[in-house]
Design an enzyme around this catalytic site. Structure first.
Site, PDB file in Angstrom:
ATOM      1  N   LEU A  34       0.807  -1.216   0.000  1.00 31.43           N
ATOM      2  CA  LEU A  34       0.000   0.000   0.000  1.00 31.43           C
ATOM      3  C   LEU A  34       0.844   1.271   0.000  1.00 31.43           C
ATOM      4  O   LEU A  34       1.870   1.351   0.663  1.00 31.43           O
ATOM      5  CB  LEU A  34      -0.924  -0.009   1.220  1.00 31.43           C
ATOM      6  CG  LEU A  34      -1.843  -1.234   1.325  1.00 31.43           C
ATOM      7  CD1 LEU A  34      -2.664  -1.175   2.603  1.00 31.43           C
ATOM      8  CD2 LEU A  34      -2.756  -1.357   0.109  1.00 31.43           C
TER       9      LEU A  34
ATOM     10  N   GLY B 282      -1.566   6.373  -2.742  1.00 33.60           N
ATOM     11  CA  GLY B 282      -2.726   6.254  -3.635  1.00 33.60           C
ATOM     12  C   GLY B 282      -3.808   5.402  -2.989  1.00 33.60           C
ATOM     13  O   GLY B 282      -4.982   5.769  -2.954  1.00 33.60           O
ATOM     14  N   HIS B 283      -3.395   4.249  -2.453  1.00 36.16           N
ATOM     15  CA  HIS B 283      -4.350   3.392  -1.751  1.00 36.16           C
ATOM     16  C   HIS B 283      -4.934   4.132  -0.546  1.00 36.16           C
ATOM     17  O   HIS B 283      -6.111   3.994  -0.233  1.00 36.16           O
ATOM     18  CB  HIS B 283      -3.661   2.120  -1.252  1.00 36.16           C
ATOM     19  CG  HIS B 283      -3.096   1.246  -2.326  1.00 36.16           C
ATOM     20  ND1 HIS B 283      -1.747   1.093  -2.528  1.00 36.16           N
ATOM     21  CD2 HIS B 283      -3.695   0.466  -3.258  1.00 36.16           C
ATOM     22  CE1 HIS B 283      -1.534   0.250  -3.519  1.00 36.16           C
ATOM     23  NE2 HIS B 283      -2.702  -0.140  -3.997  1.00 36.16           N
TER      24      HIS B 283
ATOM     25  N   GLU C 296      -8.666   6.280 -10.286  1.00 37.48           N
ATOM     26  CA  GLU C 296      -8.721   6.663 -11.704  1.00 37.48           C
ATOM     27  C   GLU C 296      -7.442   6.292 -12.428  1.00 37.48           C
ATOM     28  O   GLU C 296      -7.405   6.273 -13.651  1.00 37.48           O
ATOM     29  CB  GLU C 296      -8.983   8.174 -11.820  1.00 37.48           C
ATOM     30  CG  GLU C 296     -10.379   8.528 -11.383  1.00 37.48           C
ATOM     31  CD  GLU C 296     -10.642  10.031 -11.370  1.00 37.48           C
ATOM     32  OE1 GLU C 296      -9.797  10.805 -11.854  1.00 37.48           O
ATOM     33  OE2 GLU C 296     -11.709  10.412 -10.857  1.00 37.48           O
TER      34      GLU C 296
ATOM     35  N   MET D 144       1.592   7.441  -8.404  1.00 33.05           N
ATOM     36  CA  MET D 144       2.067   6.445  -7.430  1.00 33.05           C
ATOM     37  C   MET D 144       1.616   5.064  -7.853  1.00 33.05           C
ATOM     38  O   MET D 144       0.495   4.879  -8.333  1.00 33.05           O
ATOM     39  CB  MET D 144       1.516   6.773  -6.057  1.00 33.05           C
ATOM     40  CG  MET D 144       2.150   8.010  -5.497  1.00 33.05           C
ATOM     41  SD  MET D 144       1.526   8.337  -3.866  1.00 33.05           S
ATOM     42  CE  MET D 144       2.448   9.820  -3.507  1.00 33.05           C
TER      43      MET D 144
HETATM   44  P1  AMP Z   1      -3.796  -2.237  -6.811  1.00 31.09           P
HETATM   45  O1  AMP Z   1      -3.317  -2.589  -5.434  1.00 31.09           O
HETATM   46  O2  AMP Z   1      -2.726  -1.794  -7.736  1.00 31.09           O
HETATM   47  O3  AMP Z   1      -4.695  -3.305  -7.379  1.00 31.09           O
HETATM   48  O4  AMP Z   1      -4.727  -0.964  -6.631  1.00 31.09           O
HETATM   49  C1  AMP Z   1      -5.822  -0.982  -5.761  1.00 31.09           C
HETATM   50  C2  AMP Z   1      -6.649   0.263  -5.979  1.00 31.09           C
HETATM   51  O5  AMP Z   1      -5.845   1.417  -5.723  1.00 31.09           O
HETATM   52  C3  AMP Z   1      -7.158   0.399  -7.425  1.00 31.09           C
HETATM   53  O6  AMP Z   1      -8.479   0.898  -7.397  1.00 31.09           O
HETATM   54  C4  AMP Z   1      -6.198   1.402  -8.010  1.00 31.09           C
HETATM   55  O7  AMP Z   1      -6.756   2.143  -9.079  1.00 31.09           O
HETATM   56  C5  AMP Z   1      -5.940   2.304  -6.819  1.00 31.09           C
HETATM   57  N1  AMP Z   1      -4.700   3.057  -6.999  1.00 31.09           N
HETATM   58  C6  AMP Z   1      -3.477   2.571  -7.333  1.00 31.09           C
HETATM   59  N2  AMP Z   1      -2.577   3.574  -7.477  1.00 31.09           N
HETATM   60  C7  AMP Z   1      -3.263   4.722  -7.246  1.00 31.09           C
HETATM   61  C8  AMP Z   1      -2.912   6.115  -7.251  1.00 31.09           C
HETATM   62  N3  AMP Z   1      -1.679   6.526  -7.519  1.00 31.09           N
HETATM   63  N4  AMP Z   1      -3.879   7.015  -6.958  1.00 31.09           N
HETATM   64  C9  AMP Z   1      -5.148   6.614  -6.676  1.00 31.09           C
HETATM   65  N5  AMP Z   1      -5.536   5.326  -6.661  1.00 31.09           N
HETATM   66  C10 AMP Z   1      -4.624   4.394  -6.939  1.00 31.09           C
END
Ligand code: AMP
Length: 290
Positions: A33, A36-37, A148, A184
């Site tokens: 995490l 962004g998360h 997004e 990120m």
């Molecule tokens: P992931 O762990 O990569 O599957 O991402 C989990 C959630 O976090 C997904 O909805 C992604 O779009 C969101 N996410 C990942 N990176 C960012 C970021 N930099 N800004 C906002 N949301 C993000």
């Protein structure tokens, strides 16, 4: 904060809370995490009585030659982030718990998958839709939060919720960026030092494309070429795609009209980075998931 590794226990717990009228905000992730998360978790915290975070590196959404085995993990740090953002429940199932046997039923995404990441990652969004169908059914959240940054995923999740009648409100969350503009991502740790230096050029390239639209350019090919040229002259990355499509339908267009997405994916040595900008036909950034 409580940690659950099996679906049944979590389901029982949530059933009680739901019966008492609690609203449930759900943030699905693959862990490792970052800020962004955190944006997603904080928004969920603001809007719901209970916040559920899932951490599951879903094998179904990785292709044979992709980075499943070396996807970064750091459980300890993830738990600290979860505590910091006041998550109530963390769901961390094992692969064997989520997929006990080879499944009889999986979900297939019918459209919007022959473009962007869908065309370079065949089957990826079927894997995403299948795991989310399971997670939505287990958690039955009031609201779910998606970034997004993964805009194609966001559009497909909107379709999944609509087509399968999940009574869930989908909340899009803007992309969190480093101070220099780099989106990120858990995969940024794979960037070599020199690659990390030029990585913000991807967002800069997208903003050049957006600037062209603001200035009145409407021809998709002209904008795509300008963005690609900028990436090729400012980075050593190899372009996977640079595309400009209608959003959220993800249909191909020749001229900029209505809401659009300008998106790219670029391969560096050990990481493939994605980024995008969603905007109206005048280049004003906005995200409407009709
Ligand atoms: P992931 O762990 O990569 O599957 O991402 C989990 C959630 O976090 C997904 O909805 C992604 O779009 C969101 N996410 C990942 N990176 C960012 C970021 N930099 N800004 C906002 N949301 C993000």
């Amino acid at each position: 904060m409580r940690i659950f590794s099996t679906a049944t226990e979590l389901q029982q717990e949530l059933a009680h809370l739901r019966a008492d009228g609690a609203t449930i905000g759900f943030v699905p992730t693959m862990g490792y995490l970052h800020e962004g998360h955190k944006s997603l978790l904080l928004e969920a915290r603001n809007q719901n009585d209970i916040v559920v975070l899932s951490i599951f590196v879903n094998p179904l959404q990785f292709g044979a030659n992709e980075d499943l085995d070396r996807y970064p993990r750091d459980e300890k740090r993830d738990m600290l982030v979860a505590l910091e953002t006041e998550v109530d429940f963390v769901f961390m199932p094992d692969v064997s718990d989520m997929y006990p046997e080879s499944p009889l039923v999986t979900v297939k995404v019918q459209s919007g998958v022959d473009v962007l990441c869908g065309s370079s990652r065949p089957g990826h969004f079927d894997g995403v839709a299948t795991v989310l169908t399971k997670l939505f059914t287990i958690i039955m959240p009031t609201r779910t939060y998606f970034g997004e940054k993964d805009a194609q995923q966001l559009a497909i999740v909107a379709g999944l919720i609509r087509d399968f009648n999940f009574p869930i409100e989908l909340i899009p969350v803007p992309t969190r960026r480093e101070a220099d503009g780099l989106a990120m991502s858990s995969r940024n740790v794979y960037l070599h030092e020199d690659e990390r230096k030029v990585a913000p050029k991807l967002q800069e390239a997208l903003q050049i494309g957006r600037g062209m639209i603001v200035a009145g350019e409407r021809d998709v090919e002209t904008i795509r070429q300008a963005v690609s040229h900028f990436i090729n002259t400012h980075t050593h990355g190899k372009i996977d795609y640079v595309d400009l499509l209608a959003y959220p339908s993800l249909e191909r267009i020749h001229r900029v009209e209505g809401q659009v997405i300008l998106a790219l994916a670029v391969y560096f040595q050990q990481a493939r980075l994605i980024d995008n900008v969603i905007m109206d036909q005048h280049g004003h950034q906005s995200t409407v998931l009709r």
